[in-house]
Design a protein around this motif. Structure first.
Motif: not given
Length: 150
Positions: A28-32
């Protein structure tokens, strides 16, 4: 594998793949998931490299799992070829169903077909459930991994 198909990922699979990559505290912190542009470029690079195997597990027409298998020729271990398993993700609805085992077994079998002598993977220190899963499948925590963000 019954009604499960493991096949090469295609562009239409990207929304489901990225959603699975983003569906945990680390992802959740690194994907878009809202911008698939960089993922499309990455899929093009992966698809053009014969040593890269980005696959999806499909059940009843729905992508429910994914992983990337990389084949790495080398000089060490008497010129051994090894494989690296990365980005293993199982859809939340399928966790605990045995799908993860089937995907890893596919990766091991494909590694054998590619004449690999070693299969390796890394798992974030916080993923203790994943560590138990990999150990149950015969993997050993034999090394300490390091990363350097660029």
């Amino acid at each position: 594998m019954g009604d499960l198909e493991i096949r090469a990922a295609v562009a239409d699979d990207l929304p489901a793949i990225v959603a699975m990559l983003a569906d945990d505290p680390l992802g959740a912190q690194r994907e878009s998931p809202d911008d698939l542009t960089p993922y499309r470029s990455a899929l093009q690079r992966l698809s053009s490299d014969p040593n890269q195997h980005l696959v999806v597990a499909v059940r009843e027409g729905r992508v429910v799992g994914t992983l990337q298998l990389t084949i790495v020729p080398g000089l060490s271990r008497r010129g051994a070829v090894r494989s690296i398993i990365e980005a293993v993700r199982i859809h939340a609805d399928e966790r605990g169903s045995g799908l993860g085992t089937q995907l890893i077994e596919w990766a091991i079998d494909e590694s054998r077909r590619q004449d690999c002598q070693l299969v390796q993977l890394t798992s974030d220190n916080t993923r203790t459930d994943a560590h138990r899963f990999y150990e149950r499948l015969g993997f050993t925590a034999s090394h300490v991994g390091f990363k350097l963000a660029l």
